[in-house]
Design a protein around this motif. Structure first.
Motif, PDB file in Angstrom:
ATOM      1  N   CYS A  22       0.855  -1.062  -0.074  1.00 28.59           N
ATOM      2  CA  CYS A  22      -0.120   0.517   0.032  1.00 28.59           C
ATOM      3  C   CYS A  22       1.027   1.412  -0.230  1.00 28.59           C
ATOM      4  O   CYS A  22       1.348   1.282   1.152  1.00 28.59           O
ATOM      5  CB  CYS A  22      -1.222   0.169   1.707  1.00 28.59           C
ATOM      6  SG  CYS A  22      -1.768   1.577   1.715  1.00 28.59           S
ATOM      7  N   TRP A  36      -4.622  -3.399   7.092  1.00 27.34           N
ATOM      8  CA  TRP A  36      -5.307  -3.611   6.464  1.00 27.34           C
ATOM      9  C   TRP A  36      -6.476  -4.113   7.120  1.00 27.34           C
ATOM     10  O   TRP A  36      -6.679  -4.976   8.372  1.00 27.34           O
ATOM     11  CB  TRP A  36      -4.624  -4.773   6.020  1.00 27.34           C
ATOM     12  CG  TRP A  36      -2.937  -4.238   5.180  1.00 27.34           C
ATOM     13  CD1 TRP A  36      -2.056  -4.294   6.221  1.00 27.34           C
ATOM     14  CD2 TRP A  36      -3.345  -4.081   3.491  1.00 27.34           C
ATOM     15  NE1 TRP A  36      -0.949  -3.150   4.918  1.00 27.34           N
ATOM     16  CE2 TRP A  36      -1.826  -4.014   3.913  1.00 27.34           C
ATOM     17  CE3 TRP A  36      -3.980  -3.762   2.916  1.00 27.34           C
ATOM     18  CZ2 TRP A  36      -1.269  -3.928   2.586  1.00 27.34           C
ATOM     19  CZ3 TRP A  36      -3.661  -3.965   1.855  1.00 27.34           C
ATOM     20  CH2 TRP A  36      -2.262  -2.987   1.180  1.00 27.34           C
ATOM     21  N   ARG A  45     -17.244  -5.810   7.060  1.00 27.24           N
ATOM     22  CA  ARG A  45     -15.628  -5.233   6.452  1.00 27.24           C
ATOM     23  C   ARG A  45     -14.458  -5.589   8.239  1.00 27.24           C
ATOM     24  O   ARG A  45     -15.102  -4.967   8.730  1.00 27.24           O
ATOM     25  CB  ARG A  45     -15.253  -3.759   6.178  1.00 27.24           C
ATOM     26  CG  ARG A  45     -13.682  -3.275   5.843  1.00 27.24           C
ATOM     27  CD  ARG A  45     -13.682  -2.042   5.325  1.00 27.24           C
ATOM     28  NE  ARG A  45     -14.469  -2.314   3.851  1.00 27.24           N
ATOM     29  CZ  ARG A  45     -14.399  -1.401   2.669  1.00 27.24           C
ATOM     30  NH1 ARG A  45     -13.310  -0.271   3.574  1.00 27.24           N
ATOM     31  NH2 ARG A  45     -14.888  -1.176   1.753  1.00 27.24           N
ATOM     32  N   TYR A  95      -8.337  -4.572   1.973  1.00 25.01           N
ATOM     33  CA  TYR A  95      -8.212  -3.130   1.693  1.00 25.01           C
ATOM     34  C   TYR A  95      -7.113  -2.430   2.639  1.00 25.01           C
ATOM     35  O   TYR A  95      -7.166  -2.438   3.959  1.00 25.01           O
ATOM     36  CB  TYR A  95      -9.279  -2.014   2.085  1.00 25.01           C
ATOM     37  CG  TYR A  95     -10.273  -2.155   0.917  1.00 25.01           C
ATOM     38  CD1 TYR A  95     -10.992  -3.833   1.411  1.00 25.01           C
ATOM     39  CD2 TYR A  95     -10.733  -1.520  -0.136  1.00 25.01           C
ATOM     40  CE1 TYR A  95     -12.468  -3.291   0.972  1.00 25.01           C
ATOM     41  CE2 TYR A  95     -11.876  -1.554  -0.676  1.00 25.01           C
ATOM     42  CZ  TYR A  95     -12.830  -3.317  -0.130  1.00 25.01           C
ATOM     43  OH  TYR A  95     -14.377  -2.962  -0.985  1.00 25.01           O
ATOM     44  N   CYS A  96      -6.194  -1.182   2.620  1.00 22.23           N
ATOM     45  CA  CYS A  96      -5.171  -0.811   3.473  1.00 22.23           C
ATOM     46  C   CYS A  96      -6.182   1.069   3.383  1.00 22.23           C
ATOM     47  O   CYS A  96      -7.308   1.066   2.226  1.00 22.23           O
ATOM     48  CB  CYS A  96      -4.214   0.342   2.410  1.00 22.23           C
ATOM     49  SG  CYS A  96      -3.179   0.933   3.076  1.00 22.23           S
ATOM     50  N   ALA A  97      -6.025   1.184   4.992  1.00 26.54           N
ATOM     51  CA  ALA A  97      -6.458   2.017   5.325  1.00 26.54           C
ATOM     52  C   ALA A  97      -5.798   2.830   6.305  1.00 26.54           C
ATOM     53  O   ALA A  97      -4.150   2.298   6.811  1.00 26.54           O
ATOM     54  CB  ALA A  97      -7.651   2.337   6.355  1.00 26.54           C
ATOM     55  N   ASP A  99      -5.023   6.776   8.522  1.00 29.25           N
ATOM     56  CA  ASP A  99      -5.852   7.858   9.619  1.00 29.25           C
ATOM     57  C   ASP A  99      -4.656   9.319  10.603  1.00 29.25           C
ATOM     58  O   ASP A  99      -3.887   7.848  10.976  1.00 29.25           O
ATOM     59  CB  ASP A  99      -7.315   7.521  10.887  1.00 29.25           C
ATOM     60  CG  ASP A  99      -7.569   8.796  10.432  1.00 29.25           C
ATOM     61  OD1 ASP A  99      -8.499   8.809   9.794  1.00 29.25           O
ATOM     62  OD2 ASP A  99      -7.707   9.635  11.745  1.00 29.25           O
ATOM     63  N   PRO A 110     -12.425  -0.399  11.706  1.00 31.40           N
ATOM     64  CA  PRO A 110     -12.597   0.287  10.491  1.00 31.40           C
ATOM     65  C   PRO A 110     -13.115   1.670  10.556  1.00 31.40           C
ATOM     66  O   PRO A 110     -12.605   2.796   9.879  1.00 31.40           O
ATOM     67  CB  PRO A 110     -13.490  -1.225   9.259  1.00 31.40           C
ATOM     68  CG  PRO A 110     -13.858  -1.804  10.463  1.00 31.40           C
ATOM     69  CD  PRO A 110     -13.066  -1.687  11.576  1.00 31.40           C
ATOM     70  N   TYR A 113     -11.175   5.305  10.725  1.00 37.29           N
ATOM     71  CA  TYR A 113     -10.330   5.685   9.463  1.00 37.29           C
ATOM     72  C   TYR A 113     -10.834   6.278   8.648  1.00 37.29           C
ATOM     73  O   TYR A 113     -11.829   5.457   8.282  1.00 37.29           O
ATOM     74  CB  TYR A 113      -9.836   4.114   8.382  1.00 37.29           C
ATOM     75  CG  TYR A 113      -8.289   3.236   9.679  1.00 37.29           C
ATOM     76  CD1 TYR A 113      -8.512   2.348  10.418  1.00 37.29           C
ATOM     77  CD2 TYR A 113      -7.430   3.585   9.353  1.00 37.29           C
ATOM     78  CE1 TYR A 113      -8.411   1.942  11.541  1.00 37.29           C
ATOM     79  CE2 TYR A 113      -6.681   2.936  10.172  1.00 37.29           C
ATOM     80  CZ  TYR A 113      -6.812   2.090  11.593  1.00 37.29           C
ATOM     81  OH  TYR A 113      -5.672   1.109  12.035  1.00 37.29           O
ATOM     82  N   ASN A 114     -10.394   7.085   8.029  1.00 43.86           N
ATOM     83  CA  ASN A 114     -11.009   7.713   7.375  1.00 43.86           C
ATOM     84  C   ASN A 114     -10.207   7.836   5.784  1.00 43.86           C
ATOM     85  O   ASN A 114     -10.840   8.429   4.766  1.00 43.86           O
ATOM     86  CB  ASN A 114     -10.756   9.350   7.234  1.00 43.86           C
ATOM     87  CG  ASN A 114     -11.798   9.771   8.791  1.00 43.86           C
ATOM     88  OD1 ASN A 114     -12.969   9.402   8.627  1.00 43.86           O
ATOM     89  ND2 ASN A 114     -10.907  10.005   9.455  1.00 43.86           N
ATOM     90  N   TYR A 115      -9.043   7.573   5.651  1.00 49.11           N
ATOM     91  CA  TYR A 115      -8.617   7.906   4.109  1.00 49.11           C
ATOM     92  C   TYR A 115      -8.606   5.905   4.057  1.00 49.11           C
ATOM     93  O   TYR A 115      -8.393   4.752   4.555  1.00 49.11           O
ATOM     94  CB  TYR A 115      -7.125   8.072   4.137  1.00 49.11           C
ATOM     95  CG  TYR A 115      -7.684   9.645   4.013  1.00 49.11           C
ATOM     96  CD1 TYR A 115      -7.164  10.092   6.227  1.00 49.11           C
ATOM     97  CD2 TYR A 115      -7.742  10.147   3.458  1.00 49.11           C
ATOM     98  CE1 TYR A 115      -7.155  11.004   6.185  1.00 49.11           C
ATOM     99  CE2 TYR A 115      -7.941  11.738   3.965  1.00 49.11           C
ATOM    100  CZ  TYR A 115      -7.767  12.013   5.208  1.00 49.11           C
ATOM    101  OH  TYR A 115      -7.253  13.383   5.743  1.00 49.11           O
ATOM    102  N   TRP A 116      -9.223   5.751   2.260  1.00 43.88           N
ATOM    103  CA  TRP A 116      -8.724   4.263   2.166  1.00 43.88           C
ATOM    104  C   TRP A 116      -8.927   3.932   0.995  1.00 43.88           C
ATOM    105  O   TRP A 116      -9.107   4.703   0.424  1.00 43.88           O
ATOM    106  CB  TRP A 116     -10.589   3.726   2.106  1.00 43.88           C
ATOM    107  CG  TRP A 116     -11.217   2.954   4.058  1.00 43.88           C
ATOM    108  CD1 TRP A 116     -11.207   4.432   3.875  1.00 43.88           C
ATOM    109  CD2 TRP A 116     -10.876   2.292   3.995  1.00 43.88           C
ATOM    110  NE1 TRP A 116     -12.075   3.984   5.685  1.00 43.88           N
ATOM    111  CE2 TRP A 116     -11.823   2.895   5.385  1.00 43.88           C
ATOM    112  CE3 TRP A 116     -10.926   1.027   4.359  1.00 43.88           C
ATOM    113  CZ2 TRP A 116     -11.698   1.485   6.542  1.00 43.88           C
ATOM    114  CZ3 TRP A 116     -10.719   0.550   5.101  1.00 43.88           C
ATOM    115  CH2 TRP A 116     -11.763   0.088   6.687  1.00 43.88           C
TER     116      TRP A 116
END
Length: 126
Positions: A22, A36, A45, A95-97, A99, A110, A113-116
């Motif tokens: 990522c 992750w 999720r 998915y990678c996340a 924050d 999950p 976290y705000n960025y995905w």
């Protein structure tokens, strides 16, 4: 703003290995939480592995402990997930996340976290 780009997914037989990457772009300063997550069809999720970079504290879901390893390369702003001894139940979109977290509470949640990233598919056949 932070952009996350995953790579490394694919199809593998049970017992095999994959490494997800990522790459983080943008304002990555103070991005202290990265992780992750995965989502299988019809399921919520869930957190797989995450790291609080300030202390190098890590979180692993019980189902992946001893098989998956999360790591980071700060110079490359890249997060990795080494997945060994893969099982069919590991099949999911990963998915990678990230924050700008201030502590490690809820590292594997999950909701924190705000960025995905866009996700990368992992398929494990029996």
């Amino acid at each position: 703003q932070v952009q996350l780009v995953e790579s490394g997914g694919g199809s593998v037989q049970a017992g095999g290995s994959l490494r997800l990457s990522c790459a983080a772009y943008g304002y990555t300063y103070s991005i202290y939480c990265m992780g992750w997550f995965r989502q299988a069809p019809g399921k919520e999720r869930e957190g797989v592995a995450a790291i609080y970079t300030v202390e190098d504290s890590t979180y692993y879901a019980d189902s992946v402990k001893g098989r998956f390893t999360i790591s980071q390369d700060n110079a490359k702003n890249t997060l990795y997930l080494q997945m060994n001894s893969l099982k069919p139940e590991d099949t999911a979109m990963y998915y990678c996340a990230a924050d700008y977290c201030s502590n490690k509470e809820g590292l594997g949640d999950p909701e924190g976290y705000n960025y995905w990233g866009q996700g990368t598919q992992v398929t494990v056949s029996s």
